[in-house]
Design a protein around this motif. Structure first.
Motif, PDB file in Angstrom:
ATOM      1  N   ALA A  15       0.824  -1.201   0.000  1.00 36.00           N
ATOM      2  CA  ALA A  15       0.000   0.000   0.000  1.00 36.00           C
ATOM      3  C   ALA A  15       0.859   1.252   0.000  1.00 36.00           C
ATOM      4  CB  ALA A  15      -0.914  -0.019   1.222  1.00 36.00           C
ATOM      5  N   ALA A  16       1.941   1.214   0.784  1.00 35.37           N
ATOM      6  CA  ALA A  16       2.820   2.378   0.840  1.00 35.37           C
ATOM      7  C   ALA A  16       3.441   2.666  -0.506  1.00 35.37           C
ATOM      8  CB  ALA A  16       3.905   2.156   1.897  1.00 35.37           C
ATOM      9  N   VAL A  17       3.920   1.623  -1.162  1.00 31.49           N
ATOM     10  CA  VAL A  17       4.521   1.811  -2.483  1.00 31.49           C
ATOM     11  C   VAL A  17       3.515   2.386  -3.454  1.00 31.49           C
ATOM     12  CG1 VAL A  17       5.527   0.623  -4.439  1.00 31.49           C
ATOM     13  CG2 VAL A  17       6.233   0.019  -2.134  1.00 31.49           C
ATOM     14  N   ALA A  18       2.257   1.857  -3.414  1.00 33.11           N
ATOM     15  CA  ALA A  18       1.246   2.320  -4.352  1.00 33.11           C
ATOM     16  C   ALA A  18       0.910   3.786  -4.126  1.00 33.11           C
ATOM     17  CB  ALA A  18       0.005   1.465  -4.220  1.00 33.11           C
ATOM     18  N   LEU A  19       0.780   4.212  -2.857  1.00 26.37           N
ATOM     19  CA  LEU A  19       0.439   5.595  -2.582  1.00 26.37           C
ATOM     20  C   LEU A  19       1.543   6.536  -3.040  1.00 26.37           C
ATOM     21  CD1 LEU A  19      -1.189   5.156   0.938  1.00 26.37           C
ATOM     22  CD2 LEU A  19      -2.346   5.644  -1.218  1.00 26.37           C
ATOM     23  N   ALA A  21       3.409   6.023  -5.477  1.00 27.51           N
ATOM     24  CA  ALA A  21       3.465   6.012  -6.945  1.00 27.51           C
ATOM     25  C   ALA A  21       2.329   6.786  -7.590  1.00 27.51           C
ATOM     26  CB  ALA A  21       3.431   4.570  -7.447  1.00 27.51           C
ATOM     27  N   GLN A  22       1.327   7.225  -6.835  1.00 23.54           N
ATOM     28  CA  GLN A  22       0.161   7.827  -7.447  1.00 23.54           C
ATOM     29  C   GLN A  22       0.463   9.056  -8.302  1.00 23.54           C
ATOM     30  OE1 GLN A  22      -2.903   6.430  -7.658  1.00 23.54           O
ATOM     31  NE2 GLN A  22      -1.593   4.818  -6.864  1.00 23.54           N
ATOM     32  N   PRO A  23       1.365   9.966  -7.903  1.00 22.29           N
ATOM     33  CA  PRO A  23       1.608  11.127  -8.760  1.00 22.29           C
ATOM     34  C   PRO A  23       2.088  10.738 -10.143  1.00 22.29           C
ATOM     35  CG  PRO A  23       2.461  11.528  -6.571  1.00 22.29           C
ATOM     36  CD  PRO A  23       2.060  10.091  -6.623  1.00 22.29           C
ATOM     37  N   ALA A  24       2.957   9.686 -10.226  1.00 17.89           N
ATOM     38  CA  ALA A  24       3.432   9.252 -11.543  1.00 17.89           C
ATOM     39  C   ALA A  24       2.298   8.674 -12.358  1.00 17.89           C
ATOM     40  CB  ALA A  24       4.554   8.227 -11.375  1.00 17.89           C
ATOM     41  N   TYR A  25       1.425   7.965 -11.688  1.00 19.99           N
ATOM     42  CA  TYR A  25       0.319   7.334 -12.419  1.00 19.99           C
ATOM     43  C   TYR A  25      -0.668   8.374 -12.953  1.00 19.99           C
ATOM     44  CZ  TYR A  25      -4.125   5.019 -13.096  1.00 19.99           C
ATOM     45  OH  TYR A  25      -5.303   4.595 -13.608  1.00 19.99           O
ATOM     46  N   ALA A  26      -0.845   9.482 -12.200  1.00 22.00           N
ATOM     47  CA  ALA A  26      -1.846  10.474 -12.560  1.00 22.00           C
ATOM     48  C   ALA A  26      -1.532  11.126 -13.903  1.00 22.00           C
ATOM     49  CB  ALA A  26      -1.944  11.539 -11.473  1.00 22.00           C
ATOM     50  N   GLN A  27      -0.326  11.045 -14.392  1.00 21.97           N
ATOM     51  CA  GLN A  27       0.022  11.641 -15.667  1.00 21.97           C
ATOM     52  C   GLN A  27      -0.546  10.846 -16.836  1.00 21.97           C
ATOM     53  OE1 GLN A  27       4.253  11.902 -15.640  1.00 21.97           O
ATOM     54  NE2 GLN A  27       4.334  13.096 -13.759  1.00 21.97           N
ATOM     55  N   LEU A 803      -6.908   0.613  -5.905  1.00 22.61           N
ATOM     56  CA  LEU A 803      -6.945   1.960  -6.448  1.00 22.61           C
ATOM     57  C   LEU A 803      -6.734   1.851  -7.951  1.00 22.61           C
ATOM     58  CD1 LEU A 803      -4.677   3.887  -3.870  1.00 22.61           C
ATOM     59  CD2 LEU A 803      -7.167   4.085  -4.084  1.00 22.61           C
ATOM     60  N   PRO A 804      -7.136   2.867  -8.711  1.00 22.23           N
ATOM     61  CA  PRO A 804      -6.844   2.806 -10.147  1.00 22.23           C
ATOM     62  C   PRO A 804      -5.352   2.613 -10.389  1.00 22.23           C
ATOM     63  CG  PRO A 804      -8.377   4.590  -9.679  1.00 22.23           C
ATOM     64  CD  PRO A 804      -7.920   4.070  -8.348  1.00 22.23           C
ATOM     65  N   GLY A 805      -5.002   1.587 -11.126  1.00 21.31           N
ATOM     66  CA  GLY A 805      -3.603   1.296 -11.393  1.00 21.31           C
ATOM     67  C   GLY A 805      -2.923   0.442 -10.346  1.00 21.31           C
ATOM     68  N   TRP A 806      -3.660  -0.013  -9.324  1.00 20.15           N
ATOM     69  CA  TRP A 806      -3.066  -0.860  -8.275  1.00 20.15           C
ATOM     70  C   TRP A 806      -4.000  -2.026  -8.014  1.00 20.15           C
ATOM     71  CZ3 TRP A 806      -3.277   0.071  -2.352  1.00 20.15           C
ATOM     72  CH2 TRP A 806      -2.540  -0.931  -1.705  1.00 20.15           C
ATOM     73  N   ARG A 807      -3.522  -3.220  -8.254  1.00 19.72           N
ATOM     74  CA  ARG A 807      -4.316  -4.433  -8.056  1.00 19.72           C
ATOM     75  C   ARG A 807      -3.605  -5.380  -7.113  1.00 19.72           C
ATOM     76  NH1 ARG A 807      -7.980  -5.986 -12.961  1.00 19.72           N
ATOM     77  NH2 ARG A 807      -8.357  -3.928 -13.855  1.00 19.72           N
ATOM     78  N   ASN A 808      -4.381  -6.062  -6.301  1.00 19.66           N
ATOM     79  CA  ASN A 808      -3.862  -7.064  -5.380  1.00 19.66           C
ATOM     80  C   ASN A 808      -4.640  -8.364  -5.572  1.00 19.66           C
ATOM     81  OD1 ASN A 808      -1.871  -5.553  -3.620  1.00 19.66           O
ATOM     82  ND2 ASN A 808      -3.677  -4.243  -3.386  1.00 19.66           N
ATOM     83  N   SER A 841       0.934  -8.231  -6.117  1.00 20.26           N
ATOM     84  CA  SER A 841       0.517  -6.836  -6.175  1.00 20.26           C
ATOM     85  C   SER A 841       1.145  -6.212  -7.411  1.00 20.26           C
ATOM     86  CB  SER A 841       0.964  -6.084  -4.912  1.00 20.26           C
ATOM     87  OG  SER A 841       0.456  -4.764  -4.911  1.00 20.26           O
ATOM     88  N   THR A 842       0.327  -5.526  -8.207  1.00 22.88           N
ATOM     89  CA  THR A 842       0.802  -4.897  -9.444  1.00 22.88           C
ATOM     90  C   THR A 842       0.444  -3.424  -9.418  1.00 22.88           C
ATOM     91  OG1 THR A 842       0.507  -6.955 -10.679  1.00 22.88           O
ATOM     92  CG2 THR A 842       0.680  -4.934 -11.953  1.00 22.88           C
ATOM     93  N   ILE A 843       1.425  -2.571  -9.679  1.00 24.60           N
ATOM     94  CA  ILE A 843       1.262  -1.126  -9.576  1.00 24.60           C
ATOM     95  C   ILE A 843       1.810  -0.489 -10.846  1.00 24.60           C
ATOM     96  CG2 ILE A 843       1.711   0.907  -8.165  1.00 24.60           C
ATOM     97  CD1 ILE A 843       2.662  -1.184  -5.973  1.00 24.60           C
TER      98      ILE A 843
END
Length: 894
Positions: A15-19, A21-27, A803-808, A841-843
């Protein structure tokens, strides 16, 4: 409690890694819905995107296919599936919206004939593709135009077309993946935007129209499982119902399909030698694979026998449109508790493909260093010879030329090399009935001669030619070559406490030995697919293969080994004498769509097999090295027969279809086992173990395809008047038993998507078997050994888009126990069940994706079924299963 804490710790870390990473994903812009609406001219395809975004679209058209690649986007649809629809409107045969990388989505529209007209419009909250067929009015919009209108010109109050996200799934748990689907959308597969299989019929076919059980493992699923374990037996053992559970050493022994051996192909090229060491799945790196198709049940569709079914490994394909694509991947496999004991491995894989004009190419490489592996109790697992303490390199190359719109020629070559020498050898357990298994014994760096270093090298050369219109028929031709050279790891029988000391006084016992394999196979296939009418077609053709094979024991001097760790080969013995095997087959297959709801199929195949063997000396292990060794008179054996198949598919409703199938397989059993253990002064022609077997397979099944639920259920029975099965005797050696045989079982799969973010499913396989070793009329059948009939196997999974872009995803494998053969006195061992749990987990991060995996999450100590049947003289292969293992992978395409 400790295991629950461990699970929470890793979930929290993910979860920490995914959070972060969110700014990079938002692009990256998300396509959140796909809608298809019929129009008078054809159809309108609407892709919903966030308000105010602008997309970069690159479009092209070849023949009757329109392709648009959308950059800096990702497809986020409910359930994670791509959008695919066949025959949505008259004149259009297929429409798909599929991710081709983590930041690129492809729209493909295929019309039934040339003249497709398309217009691309970008609105404030959507990207709209207007598609008109060749029958569109003369004032149709210009071809392949892209417009970005002023937002003020849009129709703000216009109601959106109805969503098709709730449409029936295009797949079926029995024809796509049988275990939980992958954690990210699948990539484009060769030649198909829709689900297509080629293995079941040798032609492209919708799996829902195939009258038998078919499993397709997609690229995304292979990549997910391959991140934690790069062995194909692990991937197949988890995904394919009816197949034995994953093995400990990566071999196909005990990995039977419905209780009988499977034929293994790579792009249609046979990998099974009639005699081998079960290393057929260790001939290619999974990174080079696009998908795997598995047809369950006896089949003669590719010849050379497939009494259990066919496993066809289909490799990646070059680009179909002008351009280039590069992919890169890095996988780390640290064992954090055992880093100081070689507990670290890694894999680097890369590929490039390009097309310009009529020429295309692909180069795909992988380099894998596998460190030491450890059991759940922390003991080092001995070198298995395939999947630990080794290094592999794989290179796949393809060059193709489109001679014309109808003709294509392609050359492919795959090189695989596995080196597995180690400072350790296997130390068999004193008690070969427990779950501890063999341990690794350090003996120091071994010194090999130039010709006996442990390694496996496999060359696959494949040339294909296709002409799609020869007087209305499609012609396909193939020529292939496979060369396998293998030296196995040394075995020191003196370390085995289960062998009496007096046996080593026998003059012909190779106490310190390696086994080697030298196999060559060449052949070709030719087929013609002729559509007689719109509803009736005939496929006919011929196959030819020629194989040379030899297995040898290499005996080394024990004194040199004890003093200097040198393995100096000073004499050899036959395990299997040199033989030549030729197979010719001709076939004809008919398919008739009798009505819109009823499809009938059937065909015949003639098989002719010839085996040539010179006079030879048999294996020393038939008498444990006591003289005399068997002297056997060679000769020529020719057998032939005609096999038949028939199938029916009936679509009872739009959601439910029924199918039935009868098919036959024809083959020689294991030539190596029969020849190597022949008695002294025997005649080659009189060996009953060499008589061919003909297998009859009966199957009934039902498939259900509902809005958010897919179900499948199949039952089968296979019989043979002279079957072939292995049974370990009291010493641990396996003997070949030929007797009337029957196998039967059921397979079930379910996949349910209760909401947009949740998905869960399960599979269940149960099979049994028996034979009549006495062969008399009293019908006294006894259970088959657990070497061939494995216990029940079940899988379950739970997947969440957190979350969008994060699956477990959490998945479990359940393997049952089996003591039926032990209770009947057939087996000397019982099978104990076990349960294993994995977490993924895939991010999406930046231009690629990060995958985290934990295998055997609760660090379970267990013995796989493949190890439980190893005892006595074979106890050195009683390998325990791996304990908890970790993997971290990052991959990207551009």
């Amino acid at each position: 409690m400790r295991n629950l804490f461990t699970l929470g710790k890793y979930l929290g870390a993910g979860a920490a890694v995914a959070l972060i990473a969110q700014p990079a994903y938002a692009q990256v812009i998300s396509i959140t819905d796909v809608q298809l609406v019929p129009t008078e001219q054809g159809l309108e395809l609407v892709l919903e995107v966030p308000s105010g975004t602008e997309l970069e679209v690159s479009s092209s058209r070849t023949g009757n296919t329109f392709i648009a690649d959308i950059s800096n986007t990702q497809l986020i649809l409910p359930g994670g599936k791509p959008f695919e629809q066949a025959n949505p409107v008259p004149g259009v045969s297929a429409v798909s919206v599929i991710p081709i990388s983590s930041t690129q989505v492809r729209v493909t529209v295929v019309s039934e004939q040339e003249g497709l007209v398309t217009e691309v419009n970008q609105n404030p909250q959507s990207l709209v593709f207007n598609v008109a067929t060749s029958s569109a009015p003369d004032n149709a919009p210009p071809t392949d135009s892209t417009q970005t209108p002023d937002p003020a010109e849009a129709s703000p109050g216009e109601a959106p077309p109805p969503s098709l996200d709730g449409q029936e799934p295009t797949g079926d748990p029995d024809t796509t993946s049988q275990t939980p689907a992958a954690t990210d959308p699948p990539e484009v597969v060769e030649d198909d935007e829709l689900e297509i299989v080629v293995t079941a019929t040798r032609t492209e076919e919708d799996p829902l129209n195939v009258p038998r059980s078919v499993t397709v493992i997609k690229r995304s699923e292979i990549e997910q499982e391959g991140a934690i374990n790069n062995d194909l037996d692990q991937i197949l053992g988890k995904f394919v119902p009816g197949l034995g559970p994953p093995t400990a050493g990566g071999r196909t022994r005990v990995l039977d399909l419905r209780g009988r051996p499977a034929q293994i192909l790579i792009d249609g090229v046979p990998q099974n030698s009639n005699t081998g060491f079960g290393t057929e799945l260790s001939a290619i790196d999974p990174s080079a694979i696009e998908r795997i198709e598995v047809v369950r049940g006896a089949s003669a569709i590719y010849g050379e026998g497939a009494s259990g079914g066919v496993i066809n490994i289909i490799t990646r394909s070059p680009l179909e449109e002008d351009g280039q694509k590069v992919r890169l991947g890095l996988t780390l496999r640290p064992n954090f508790e055992k880093l100081s004991e070689d507990g670290f491995g890694y894999r680097v894989d890369a590929g490039v493909t390009a097309k310009e004009g009529k020429v295309d190419f692909l180069v795909d490489t992988a380099f894998d260093i596998k460190g030491a592996t450890f059991s759940g109790e922390g003991f080092r697992i001995p070198p298995t010879g395939l999947n630990n303490d080794n290094s592999t390199i794989n290179v796949l190359t393809k060059v193709g030329i489109d001679i014309s719109e109808e003709q294509r020629l392609q050359l492919s070559y795959n090189f695989f090399n596995n080196v597995f020498d180690s400072e350790f050898i296997s130390d068999p357990p004193d008690d070969d009935t427990g779950d501890e298994g063999a341990r690794a014994l350090r003996v120091g760096r071994l010194q090999f001669n130039s010709g006996n270093r442990p390694r496996q090298t496999v060359h696959n050369v494949n040339v294909t030619y296709r002409h799609q219109d020869v007087f209305g028929s499609e012609v396909n031709a193939q020529a292939f070559l496979r060369k396998t050279d293998l030296n196995q790891i040394p075995v020191d029988l003196r370390n085995n406490p289960n062998i009496p000391p007096f046996v080593f006084a026998n003059p012909f016992l190779p106490a310190l030995n390696q086994t080697s394999l030298d196999a060559l196979e060449v052949g070709g296939r030719f087929q013609v697919d002729t559509p007689v009418t719109d509803r009736f077609s005939i496929l006919w053709g011929a196959d030819l293969s020629y194989e040379e094979n030899e297995q040898v024991f290499l005996e080394s001097d024990t004194a040199a080994f004890d003093n200097t760790r040198e393995l100096n080969v000073f004499r050899t013995f036959n395990q299997t004498p040199f033989y030549k095997l030729r197979n010719i087959g001709t076939f004809a297959q008919l398919t008739w769509d009798a009505t819109d709801n009823l499809t009938l199929s059937g065909g015949l195949r003639y098989e002719n097999i010839r085996l040539d063997v010179d006079d030879y000396t048999g294996s020393p292990f038939r008498t444990f090295g006591a003289p005399p060794l068997a002297e056997v008179e060679g000769g020529t054996l020719t057998v032939d027969d005609v096999v038949f198949n028939a199938g029916v598919v009936f679509k009872a409703t739009d959601q439910v279809s029924l199918y039935g199938n009868f098919s036959q397989g024809f083959s020689l059993p294991s030539v190596g086992t029969a020849l190597g253990l022949a008695p002294n002064d025997s005649n080659f022609a009189d060996i009953i173990q060499l008589e061919p077997q003909k297998v009859n397979n009966y199957e009934l099944g039902v498939r259900g395809n509902f809005d958010n639920l897919t179900l499948s259920l199949a039952g089968f029975l296979s019989t043979s008047s002279l079957g072939s099965t292995l049974v370990p005797d009291a010493t641990g050696f396996s003997r070949l038993v030929r007797a009337p045989q029957r196998n039967y079982g059921v397979e079930f799969a379910a996949d349910w998507q209760p909401s947009d973010r949740w998905r869960l499913g399960t599979t269940f396989s149960w099979n049994e078997g028996s034979n009549n070793p006495d062969g008399d009329d009293d019908d006294r059948f006894v259970p088959l050994s657990s070497v061939d009939v494995q216990p029940f196997k079940a899988t379950a999974y739970l997947e969440n888009e957190t979350l969008p872009g994060w699956r477990n995803r959490l998945q479990a494998l359940f393997v049952g126990g089996r003591d039926r053969a032990f209770d009947a006195g057939v087996d000397q061992f019982q099978v104990t069940g076990y349960t294993l749990v994995d977490f993924f987990s895939t991010i999406n991060i930046g231009p690629g994706k990060l995958q985290l995996g934990i295998q055997n999450l609760f660090d379970r100590q267990y013995l796989p079924v493949s190890s439980q049947e190893r005892f006595g003289v074979s106890a050195a292969r009683r390998f325990p299963g791996e304990g908890r293992t970790y993997s971290i992978r990052y991959s990207l395409e551009f």
